[in-house]
Every structure is written in structure tokens, then in C-alpha cells.
Design a protein around this motif. Sequence first.
Motif, short mmCIF file in Angstrom:
data_model
loop_
_atom_site.label_atom_id
_atom_site.label_comp_id
_atom_site.label_asym_id
_atom_site.label_seq_id
_atom_site.Cartn_x
_atom_site.Cartn_y
_atom_site.Cartn_z
N LEU A 1 0.83 -1.21 0.00
CA LEU A 1 0.00 0.00 0.00
C LEU A 1 0.86 1.26 0.00
CD1 LEU A 1 -2.50 -1.07 2.82
CD2 LEU A 1 -2.66 -1.50 0.36
N ARG A 2 0.54 2.16 -0.92
CA ARG A 2 1.23 3.45 -0.90
C ARG A 2 0.39 4.44 -0.12
NH1 ARG A 2 1.10 4.07 -7.18
NH2 ARG A 2 -0.84 3.03 -6.62
N LYS B 1 8.27 -8.94 -0.55
CA LYS B 1 8.00 -7.58 -0.07
C LYS B 1 9.27 -6.72 -0.07
CE LYS B 1 6.66 -4.02 2.23
NZ LYS B 1 5.53 -3.29 2.65
N ASN C 1 10.15 -3.49 -2.75
CA ASN C 1 10.44 -2.13 -2.29
C ASN C 1 11.88 -1.72 -2.61
OD1 ASN C 1 7.97 -1.35 -1.46
ND2 ASN C 1 8.36 -1.48 0.73
N GLY D 1 11.70 9.08 0.34
CA GLY D 1 11.61 9.12 1.80
C GLY D 1 10.48 8.22 2.21
N LYS E 1 5.95 12.86 0.49
CA LYS E 1 5.35 12.90 -0.84
C LYS E 1 3.98 13.57 -0.70
CE LYS E 1 2.91 8.53 -0.96
NZ LYS E 1 2.68 7.33 -1.72
C1 UDX Z 1 5.99 2.46 -0.72
C2 UDX Z 1 5.68 1.39 -1.76
O1 UDX Z 1 5.37 2.00 -3.02
C3 UDX Z 1 4.55 0.50 -1.29
O2 UDX Z 1 4.29 -0.52 -2.23
C4 UDX Z 1 5.01 -0.07 0.04
O3 UDX Z 1 4.26 -1.09 0.49
C5 UDX Z 1 5.22 1.03 1.07
O4 UDX Z 1 6.26 1.87 0.56
P1 UDX Z 1 5.04 4.82 -0.01
O5 UDX Z 1 6.24 4.89 0.87
O6 UDX Z 1 3.73 5.15 0.57
O7 UDX Z 1 4.89 3.35 -0.61
O8 UDX Z 1 5.27 5.82 -1.22
P2 UDX Z 1 5.73 5.75 -2.76
O9 UDX Z 1 4.65 6.32 -3.58
O10 UDX Z 1 6.23 4.43 -3.14
O11 UDX Z 1 6.92 6.82 -2.76
C6 UDX Z 1 8.06 6.66 -1.93
C7 UDX Z 1 9.04 7.80 -2.12
O12 UDX Z 1 9.64 7.74 -3.40
C8 UDX Z 1 8.42 9.20 -2.01
O13 UDX Z 1 9.28 10.02 -1.24
C9 UDX Z 1 8.33 9.67 -3.43
O14 UDX Z 1 8.40 11.07 -3.53
C10 UDX Z 1 9.57 9.02 -4.03
N1 UDX Z 1 9.48 8.79 -5.49
C11 UDX Z 1 8.54 7.94 -6.00
C12 UDX Z 1 10.38 9.42 -6.33
O15 UDX Z 1 11.26 10.17 -5.88
N2 UDX Z 1 10.34 9.15 -7.68
C13 UDX Z 1 9.41 8.30 -8.23
O16 UDX Z 1 9.43 8.11 -9.45
C14 UDX Z 1 8.48 7.68 -7.35
#
Ligand code: UDX
Length: 460
Positions: A162-163, A225, A229, A278, A341
Motif C-alpha cells: 500500500l502506498r 515484499k 520495495n 523518503g 510525498k
Molecule cells: C511504498 C511502496 O510504493 C509501497 O508498495 C510499500 O508497500 C510502502 O512503501 P510509499 O512509501 O507510501 O509506498 O510511497 P511511494 O509512492 O512508493 O513513494 C516513496 C518515495 O519515493 C516518495 O518520497 C516519493 O516522492 C519518491 N518517489 C517515488 C520518487 O522520488 N520518484 C518516483 O518516481 C516515485
Amino acid sequence: MKSRGSSGIAVVGSGYVGTVVAACMAAIGHEVVGVEINQEKLTKLQSGSSYFYEPGLDERLRAGIEAGLLTFTDDFETAMAGSEIVFLCVDTPPGANGHPDVTNVTAAAKSIGMAMHSPHIIVTKSTVPVGSGNWLTSTIESVLPDDVEPDAFSVVSNPEFLREGSAVNDFLYPERIVLGGDDPMAVRKVAAAYKPILDQTFPGGSPDSRPSLVKTDRSTAETIKYAANAFLATKISFINEIAEICEWVDADIDEVAHAMGLDSRISSKFLQAGVGWGGSCFGKDVEALAATARAHGQEPMILQAAQGVNLHQRHRLVRKLQQHLRPLRGSRVALLGLAFKPNTDDTRDAPAITIARELLERGAIVRAYDPLVKQIPELPNLQTATDAYSLVERADAVVLLTEWDELRDLDFVDVALRMRGDLVIDGRNAFDADRVRAAGLVYEGMGRGVKPRNGKTEPW
Ligand code: UDX
């Protein structure tokens, strides 16, 4: 011991993951009881609202409670009596030597074991170190009541993907559901609980895009998992390294990433260059997987590089400010965005924290604005503004760190009038560079056709 308990679902731990699992399992028709031991959080949840921001979640909570399908309690006996499947969704914060801290999982497992009076399936959604299924089984076994046989329960691993910000949709419309366990009957029962999602037959389901079901053993599920990630985090670090190269050779990372992404073997997702990743998962999971490798004498070279490149992005952004604002000391820096984010109020491991701290240490005057985050616990002295326009008042530099929609579309002419200086650093490559420049401002992104004034970085 009773031969069979209720067929309901219990969800232990009502954090970012558990609350979504509870609300969505109720949304697809299950009777669900959520467990939360923190009284303040429990009261909020019982009234149908979450204590953190997640789009669409409160609506689902309220609907579940009104339909009589969803309740919350702090009592494990009630939860265990009302369930056959227990989702373990307790947090695993970063612990010593890179391994996640499983204190809360251990405590929850013991409470589950002590309250078990009928057969149960324990489903781990918490991200636990690979191999934890066995440890969890022993922990529960060690506290079972006398009238319960040790084989009265099974442990199934069901990692969550889950994001934050889209967790409800990610749960209801996943691309795959992974179940890992050695007891085929238990795995079948958990799969049956997911049936409305697997078949997309729940109200609002999308029958044309049904998820894959991956059935495997526990260690493999747990590794999936971490590997997923770690791959996503590495993909982001990769594109950020290319972005830095783009700056040297005067190429444009947006166009590079776009063209790379047209190759379906690469795909355009997670190729957004910027200040790096992050959040509560990527850093912790990459670190945990690296620690697992090291524990077996393996050098996790790619994982280490992904971490290093990610940290480097934060320093690189501070360096850009240093190059333009000479001296940085006494300069006013306005940070747009604090959350890790958009669409979340979560600042765990947010790039903004490292960057704000580094700038403050170097004597800059730092203020910030975020639509949802009003304070950073780690930086109690960081001042925040009530909106983006009052933030940029008399700023020497404006820095975008979280690409909220309301920040992407700023009126840069207004921003320029309010600023003292004219530097805009786009840490997420989210601004329209031409609009920024048209307002008479100096634009610099992350690997995005950098053309510093006079071809040089000069003091101003
Ligand atoms: C993540 C995983 O996507 C999810 O499947 C997992 O179970 C939990 O961790 P999340 O941490 O909620 O989810 O956010 P995500 O949308 O994956 O983004 C993580 C970070 O990467 C954010 O800081 C975002 O800004 C950064 N990001 C994402 C980038 O810098 N570039 C991208 O292309 C995508």
C-alpha cells in the motif's frame, strides 16, 4: 477448546496499514474488528475517523461502522472471539543494525496467543525480517492457554504494497496478492477472504483488471515484499544518478526518463527524478534487506549504492543552494512541502527534514509551508507559514520538496514580486520551468537542462 471460532476478521494494530485493511475488509463485506491499544486513537476510530490523513479512508470507516460490519476495541479477547483470521498490522520501526524493531510485533503476538481459544489463522502484514514466520509461531505457541493445542493456528505471510495517499485504492484494486504459508488450508482460507477483491465483485470492483494471486512459502513471501520495495527504491536512485550526469552534459532528465519509460521492459513508473525517496518503508526495507545479506556474509552492493545515492540527493540540493546563495548564512530559504510525498501528512524520513536541518546548521534562515504538515517533531524550531505566498515573502530562494498540486501551480509572477532574491530550486522537477523563467526568476531543477546565469554559478 472450541472446535471453531467465528468466521470474522480481526486486524491487530490500527496504523496506516491496519486501518486501511480493516476498513477495506469491511467494505468487501466481512465482519471486522480492529484492535488499537492507544485510547486516544481508539476513540477516534470508533467515531469513524482516522487519526492520520489518508484519502477516502474516513468514508470507508464510517460506512463500515454504519453497516454494522466494523468495530474497534482494545480488548484482544473480544477480537479473537469474533474472528478466525487475524491480520497482524503492527508497526516495525527501524531497529538496531538495520534490522526492524519487532518489539511491538512480539507484544501483539503474545496478546493474540493468550487470547486464542479457538483455531485461528494469523496473517502477517507487518514487514518483518525474512524468516519471522517461524519466530512468530514459537512466540504465539509459548503463551497459548493450556486447553489450546499448539497446532491450533497457522501463520500466513501476506505482505502489503500500500502506498500512502492511495492506500484504499491500492488495497481494493491491487495488481497482485501474495500469500505465503506451509498450511495449504490456511492459505486457501485467506485467499477466500480476498475473493471479492480477487474477482473484483465488490460494489465498485473492476472485473476487467483482476489481480494475480501468488501462493508461495512464507520466506519467499517475506522476501517478495523486501525485494519489491528495494527494486523501486533502486530504480529511483538510478534515475537520480542519471539526472546528475544530465547536469554535466547538459541533457534533460525528463526527456531521458520519458524515452526510457517507453520501453515496456523499463516502464515509466518510478522514474521521476528529484530529491529522492523518503517515507517509512523504502529506507527501512532497503536497510533491512541489506542487513539480512550482511548477516549471511554477503555484501549487498546494489542496495548500499541505492541508499548512498538517495542520501546524496539531499546533500546535492543543499549544495545547489550553497552555490547560488553565497553566503548561505543569513540567506532566507523558503521550503515548499515537508511531507515525504504529496497527499500525506507523513514526514518520516522526508528529504525535507535532512535538508532543513542541514540548511539551519549552515546558518540559513529557513521557513516552510506544507498543506498538511504544520510541524516537524525532529525540528521544533522550524517555522512554518500559513500559505505558500506568505512563505516566499522576502525569500532569497524558494525550494520545492513535495510536489503537492497546489504548489505546482503557483502564480510565479506574484512569487517573484514577493521574493527578495530570484532563485527557484525545483527538487521534484514538478514546476513548468518556462513559467518560472517567464516571471523573471532563475530556475534550477534536478538534472533538468540546467543553465545557470552567465553559464556559471555566481553570488548574487
Ligand atoms: C511504498 C511502496 O510504493 C509501497 O508498495 C510499500 O508497500 C510502502 O512503501 P510509499 O512509501 O507510501 O509506498 O510511497 P511511494 O509512492 O512508493 O513513494 C516513496 C518515495 O519515493 C516518495 O518520497 C516519493 O516522492 C519518491 N518517489 C517515488 C520518487 O522520488 N520518484 C518516483 O518516481 C516515485
